[in-house]
Design an enzyme around this catalytic site. Structure first.
Site, PDB file in Angstrom:
ATOM      1  N   GLY A 256       0.874  -1.234   0.099  1.00 27.50           N
ATOM      2  CA  GLY A 256       0.043  -0.093  -0.036  1.00 27.50           C
ATOM      3  C   GLY A 256       0.746   1.154   0.100  1.00 27.50           C
ATOM      4  O   GLY A 256       0.746   2.346  -0.720  1.00 27.50           O
ATOM      5  N   PHE A 257       1.887   1.167   0.719  1.00 29.26           N
ATOM      6  CA  PHE A 257       2.672   2.326   0.971  1.00 29.26           C
ATOM      7  C   PHE A 257       2.133   3.633   1.156  1.00 29.26           C
ATOM      8  O   PHE A 257       2.398   4.797   0.923  1.00 29.26           O
ATOM      9  CB  PHE A 257       3.606   2.301  -0.339  1.00 29.26           C
ATOM     10  CG  PHE A 257       4.421   1.140  -0.379  1.00 29.26           C
ATOM     11  CD1 PHE A 257       5.354   0.454   0.328  1.00 29.26           C
ATOM     12  CD2 PHE A 257       4.097   0.513  -1.552  1.00 29.26           C
ATOM     13  CE1 PHE A 257       5.724  -0.569   0.084  1.00 29.26           C
ATOM     14  CE2 PHE A 257       4.504  -0.597  -1.963  1.00 29.26           C
ATOM     15  CZ  PHE A 257       5.542  -1.308  -1.022  1.00 29.26           C
ATOM     16  N   GLY A 528       0.998   0.879  13.585  1.00 26.14           N
ATOM     17  CA  GLY A 528       0.142  -0.428  13.347  1.00 26.14           C
ATOM     18  C   GLY A 528       0.562  -1.260  14.861  1.00 26.14           C
ATOM     19  O   GLY A 528      -0.431  -1.382  15.818  1.00 26.14           O
ATOM     20  N   ASN A 607      10.185  -8.696  16.071  1.00 25.84           N
ATOM     21  CA  ASN A 607      10.540  -9.580  15.201  1.00 25.84           C
ATOM     22  C   ASN A 607      11.717  -9.304  14.181  1.00 25.84           C
ATOM     23  O   ASN A 607      11.397  -8.536  13.498  1.00 25.84           O
ATOM     24  CB  ASN A 607       9.302 -10.246  14.278  1.00 25.84           C
ATOM     25  CG  ASN A 607       9.529 -11.268  13.473  1.00 25.84           C
ATOM     26  OD1 ASN A 607      10.614 -11.478  12.954  1.00 25.84           O
ATOM     27  ND2 ASN A 607       8.441 -12.316  13.460  1.00 25.84           N
ATOM     28  N   GLY A 678       8.179   2.185  16.021  1.00 31.33           N
ATOM     29  CA  GLY A 678       7.568   1.783  14.767  1.00 31.33           C
ATOM     30  C   GLY A 678       8.677   1.966  13.681  1.00 31.33           C
ATOM     31  O   GLY A 678       9.748   2.472  13.873  1.00 31.33           O
ATOM     32  N   GLU A 681       8.328   3.513   8.141  1.00 31.52           N
ATOM     33  CA  GLU A 681       8.544   4.433   7.317  1.00 31.52           C
ATOM     34  C   GLU A 681      10.049   5.311   7.667  1.00 31.52           C
ATOM     35  O   GLU A 681      10.498   5.537   6.822  1.00 31.52           O
ATOM     36  CB  GLU A 681       7.444   5.766   7.614  1.00 31.52           C
ATOM     37  CG  GLU A 681       6.099   5.222   6.890  1.00 31.52           C
ATOM     38  CD  GLU A 681       5.007   5.853   7.737  1.00 31.52           C
ATOM     39  OE1 GLU A 681       4.659   6.817   6.784  1.00 31.52           O
ATOM     40  OE2 GLU A 681       4.450   5.493   8.581  1.00 31.52           O
TER      41      GLU A 681
HETATM   42 MO1  MOS Z   1       1.730   5.438   5.904  1.00 36.09          MO
HETATM   43  S1  MOS Z   1       2.209   6.785   4.194  1.00 36.09           S
HETATM   44  O1  MOS Z   1       1.218   6.291   7.011  1.00 36.09           O
HETATM   45  O2  MOS Z   1       0.355   4.737   5.123  1.00 36.09           O
END
Ligand code: MOS
Length: 732
Positions: A256-257, A528, A607, A678, A681
C-alpha cells in the site's frame, strides 16, 4: 546490536514452574501466512470467491477542468456482455457530496484530468474495458492550472498540515541569526511527484444486499486496504448506512505504502454500481495507468533551506520554507517541514508550508509523508554546511545534537541519534574517509560516501480494542480489525498476544482484517504495532483479571489499551543514520550504489526477520527515490504522463546492492507495554539525501533535486583532482 538472521518459529520451552523460558517477542518468527502467499492460495480482493460476478471498468475525463455536457453510451451498451453504463445522470445518489474526491458520478463538473465520469458494468472484464472505450463524452472545457511553480499566484497557507501539525512555527529571530552567522547555507531543494505503486493495484469485490435483515450488512466489500474500519467509517455515511451495515474484509494486501490508507474513489464507484445489479457482486481493479490519477501520490516540493552557523558549524538558526501542491477539489497538506522542528539545536528557527491549489488529481499519503522530502532537503543542507566549515558530516550532526526538543522544550524520550551515527560510522568504516570531494577514483568511476540522519515520530492511535476468548486445550483466540499489508503484522501481533497471555506462540490464533472484529486504526504512521499491540496487551490483562489463568472455554473479554501519560509529555521519535557508498561513471554520469547501511533506533524490535524486511524495504524505496522515481506531469493537459512502471522507474534488483539494516538493542520505557516504536517508514527517510551527499563526495557536483539522474553528472569538473590529466576533463 541485534543480528537479523535469528531462527524461525520454535516451540517455547517452559521452566519447572511452567513459566515460559522463551518470550515470543524478539523471536525471528517467519510470516504465518507466508506459505499461503507463495503457493498462490492467498485470496486477494479481486479474487474473492463470489457467485456470478460482474466486472467494472472506469471511464475517465480527458479534460482537466470543465463540465460534462453529454455522455452517449448507446454504442457501449450495445456491446455484447455490457450490462449497464452509469454516469452522473443515472447513478444512485450519495448521501453526501461534501468530499469531492468521493463524490463520484454525482454531478457534471470535472476537477482534474482522469476523474471518474462513468463506469461500465459487464459480464466480463474484457467487455467492461472495451465498453469503456466506446462511451462518448462531450465537454465544455475551461482553462485549467496544472503547472507547479514556486511563484504560483494562488499559494495559500493551510490551517494545519497532515495530520494536525501547526502550519508555521517560529522561535527566536531568524533574521538576526542570519545577520550574525559566520556561515550561511541558503539553497533551494526540490523533490518530484512520486507515486506509491504497490504491486497489487487498488481492487475490490463488492456486493449490495437490498434484502439484508436488520443488523445484517447491506454493503459487503472484500477490499485491498490498510484499514478495514477506516473504509467502513468513510463509506457508511456516504451511503446513508450505519457502520454495522457495512462489512469490509481485507485478509491479504499486496502493498500500500500509504495509498491504501484511505479509501479512494474506486471504492465508492464499486459500491454505487453494486446497488444497480440486483444483488450480483461486482469486481473492480484499477489499471496501472489509473493508479497514477485515482489512488493518491506524493506532492512535489520546492524547499528553501537556510542554515546559519558559527565558524565551527554550530547552528544558530534554521529556516525551512516549503512550497508544495494540492488539488483544488480537496486539500492534502503534506507536513514537509515538521522533522526540521526537532532535529537539531538552534535558538532561532522558522518553518512554514504553502500550498499551490491546482486542477489535478488528489495527493495523499506516501511512505513517510513529510519526513521523506523534508529530510532530503535538511540533510543535504547539513552536508553543505559540513563542506562550508570543513567539518566531518557525522561530527557536524553530533555537534548540533539538542538536549531538549528545540521547539517545545520538552524532554526527548529515548533520543539515540548520536548512537546511530557513531555505530554506523564504525560499521561503515567512515573513519578513513577523505573529506575532499572527487578524491577517490577507480578506473572510470569516481567513488564517494555520504551520510544522512533519519527520523520519524512515535505515533500511537487512540481507539483500538481487542477481544480475547478462551478456546479448547488452553488455546486463545485474539481478535482485532488490524491490517497486514505485507509488513508481517499478523505474525507480530501473534507474538505480542502469546507474551501478553503467557502462552506459546502456537497457542494463540489471531484474527485480523475484518470490520466485524473490534475496532482498529490504520496500518499507517508506522503506528500499527504500537496501536494494535497495546490494545491486545490491555485486553489480555483485562481477560486475566476477569477470568484468571484457567478460564472456561468461551470466556471472553474485549478491552483497549491502558492510557499512556507519556504521550504529549515527552518528545517521542525514532532516529536513524543512513550511510551510502556509490560510484559515478566519468563518461556517462551513471550512478551505481555500491553499499548501503542503515542503523536505526526504533524501540524494541518485536520480530527481527519482519523488522529487517521493513527497514531494508524502506531503504530500498529511499534509494529508489534518490536514483529514479519521478512522476512527470504535462501541464498542458494536467495528467501524469509517466503512468506505467516502464517510465516511472522504481529500483529493481540490479539497482540495489546488499543493504544492511541494523538497530540498537533497546526497549523504549515511555511508549507502550511492548517498548516498541515503529519501523514502517523510518527506513525511507534520509536515504535519498545520503545518495546525494555521496554523489557530491564522489564528484564535487552538488545536486539539490531528486532523482539524481545521469544527466546531472555530465559536466564533471576538470578541477577535480581525480580527473586532472584524464581525457574526461576535456569534455567539461
Ligand atoms: Mo503510511 S504513508 O502512514 O500509510
Amino acid at each position: 546490536m541485534s543480528s537479523h538472521d535469528t531462527g524461525s518459529t520454535r516451540p517455547a520451552p517452559t521452566t519447572d514452574s511452567g513459566a515460559l523460558e522463551v518470550a515470543a517477542i524478539g523471536q525471528g518468527t517467519r510470516r504465518i501466512e507466508g506459505r499461503l502467499k507463495v503457493t498462490g492460495d492467498a485470496t486477494y480482493a479481486y479474487e474473492a470467491d463470489v457467485e456470478r460476478p460482474l466486472y467494472l471498468h472506469l471511464v475517465q475525463s480527458t479534460i482537466a477542468k470543465g463540465t460534462v455536457t453529454g455522455i452517449d453510451s448507446t454504442t457501449a451498451r450495445a456491446l455484447e456482455g455490457v450490462v449497464a453504463v452509469l454516469d452522473h445522470t443515472n447513478a444512485p445518489r450519495l448521501e453526501s457530496t461534501e468530499d469531492a474526491e468521493y463524490a463520484a458520478l454525482q454531478g457534471d463538473s470535472v476537477g482534474f484530468r482522469g476523474q471518474v465520469i462513468a463506469v461500465v458494468i459487464a459480464e466480463s472484464v474484457e467487455a467492461a474495458r472495451e465498453g469503456a472505450l466506446l462511451v462518448e463524452v462531450t465537454y465544455d472545457e475551461q482553462e485549467h492550472r496544472a503547472d507547479f511553480v514556486a511563484d504560483d499566484p494562488e499559494l495559500y497557507k493551510p490551517e494545519k498540515v497532515n495530520p494536525a501539525f501547526p502550519t508555521d512555527s517560529n522561535v527566536g529571530r531568524m533574521d538576526r541569526a542570519l545577520e550574525n552567522a559566520d556561515v550561511v547555507v541558503d539553497q533551494t531543494y526540490r523533490t518530484p511527484f512520486e507515486h506509491n505503486s504497490p504491486m497489487e493495484p487498488h481492487a475490490l469485490t463488492a456486493r449490495w444486499d437490498h434484502e439484508a435483515a436488520e443488523g445484517e450488512p447491506v454493503l459487503f466489500m472484500h477490499a485491498s486496504t490498510q484499514a478495514v474500519h477506516g473504509v467502513v467509517k468513510t463509506l457508511a455515511p456516504l451511503f446513508g448506512l450505519d457502520a454495522t451495515q457495512v462489512h469490509v474484509v481485507s485478509p491479504f494486501v499486496g502493498g500500500g505504502f500509504g495509498s491504501k490508507g484511505l479509501p479512494h474513489v474506486h471504492d465508492v464507484v464499486a459500491a454505487l454500481a453494486a446497488q444497480t445489479t440486483g444483488g450480483r457482486p461486482v469486481r473492480l481493479a484499477l489499471t496501472r495507468q489509473q493508479l497514477f490519477a485515482l489512488a493518491g501520490y506524493r506532492t512535489a516540493t520546492i524547499q528553501r533551506f537556510q542554515l546559519a552557523a558559527d565558524s565551527t558549524g554550530r547552528l544558530v538558526g534554521i529556516n525551512h520554507e516549503v512550497i508544495e501542491q494540492t488539488s483544488a477539489i480537496k486539500e492534502f497538506a503534506e507536513q514537509t517541514a515538521i522533522a526540521t522542528r526537532h532535529m537539531y539545536a538552534a535558538p532561532n528557527r522558522h518553518t512554514s508550508h504553502r500550498l499551490a491549489p491546482l486542477d489535478v488529481a488528489v495527493p495523499s499519503w506516501m511512505r513517510a509523508p513529510g519526513e521523506m522530502p523534508g529530510m532530503f532537503a535538511h540533510e543535504v543542507a547539513m552536508d553543505e554546511l559540513a563542506e562550508a566549515v570543513g567539518v566531518d558530516p557525522v561530527e557536524l550532526r553530533i555537534l548540533n545534537e539538542p538536549e531538549t526538543d528545540p521547539e517545545t522544550g520538552q524532554e526527548f524520550g529515548h533520543r539515540k541519534l548520536v548512537e546511530c551515527l557513531r555505530e554506523g560510522a564504525s560499521r561503515f568504516g567512515w573513519a578513513d574517509r577523505d573529506l575532499r570531494p572527487g578524491a577517490t577514483r577507480d578506473g572510470d568511476w569516481l567513488v564517494g560516501t555520504g551520510v544522512a540522519a533519519a527520523t520519524y515520530p512515535y505515533y500511537q492511535q487512540p481507539g483500538n480494542r481487542a477481544t480475547i476468548r478462551a478456546l479448547e486445550g488452553g488455546r486463545y483466540a485474539v481478535e482485532i480489525g488490524a491490517a497486514d499489508i505485507g509488513t508481517g503484522a499478523l505474525t507480530v501481533l501473534s507474538q505480542i498476544s502469546a507474551d501478553a497471555l503467557g502462552v506459546r506462540l502456537g497457542d494463540v490464533e489471531v484474527a485480523i482484517a475484518d470490520s466485524r472484529l473490534p475496532v482498529a486504526t490504520v496500518a499507517g504512521g508506522s503506528a500499527g504495532t504500537a496501536s494494535w499491540g497495546s490494545a491486545i496487551v490491555g485486553a489480555s490483562r483485562a481477560f486475566r483479571e476477569e477470568h484468571g489463568t484457567s478460564p472456561s472455554v468461551g470466556d471472553e473479554t474485549t478491552a483497549g489499551p491502558a492510557g499512556n501519560p507519556n504521550m504529549g509529555k515527552y518528545s517521542l521519535h525514532s532516529f536513524g543514520a543512513q550511510f551510502v557508498e556509490l560510484r559515478v561513471n566519468i563518461w556517462t554520469g551513471e550512478l551505481r550504489v555500491a553499499r548501503a547501511l542503515g542503523v536505526f533506533s526504533a524501540g524494541r524490535i518485536i520480530n527481527p526477520v519482519t523488522a529487517r524486511s521493513q527497514l531494508i524495504g524502506g531503504m530500498t524505496m529511499g534509494l529508489s527515490t534518490g536514483l529514479f522515481e519521478e512522476s512527470v506531469r504535462d501541464p498542458r493537459f494536467g495528467h501524469i504522463v509517466t503512468q506505467d512502471l516502464a517510465s516511472y522507474h522504481v529500483a529493481s534488483h540490479a539497482d540495489i546492492p546488499e543493504i544492511e539494516a541494523v538497530w540498537l538493542d533497546e526497549t523504549d520505557p515511555l511508549t507502550n507495554p511492548m517498548g516498541s516504536r515503529g519501523i514502517g517508514e523510518i527506513g525511507i527517510v534520509g536515504a535519498a539525501a545520503a545518495v546525494a551527499n555521496a554523489a557530491w563526495h564522489a564528484t564535487g557536483v552538488r545536486v539539490r533535486d531528486i532523482p539524481l539522474t545521469a544527466d546531472k553528472f555530465l559536466d564533471l569538473s576538470p578541477e577535480l583532482p581525480a580527473l586532472k590529466g584524464h581525457p574526461a576533463a576535456a569534455f567539461a
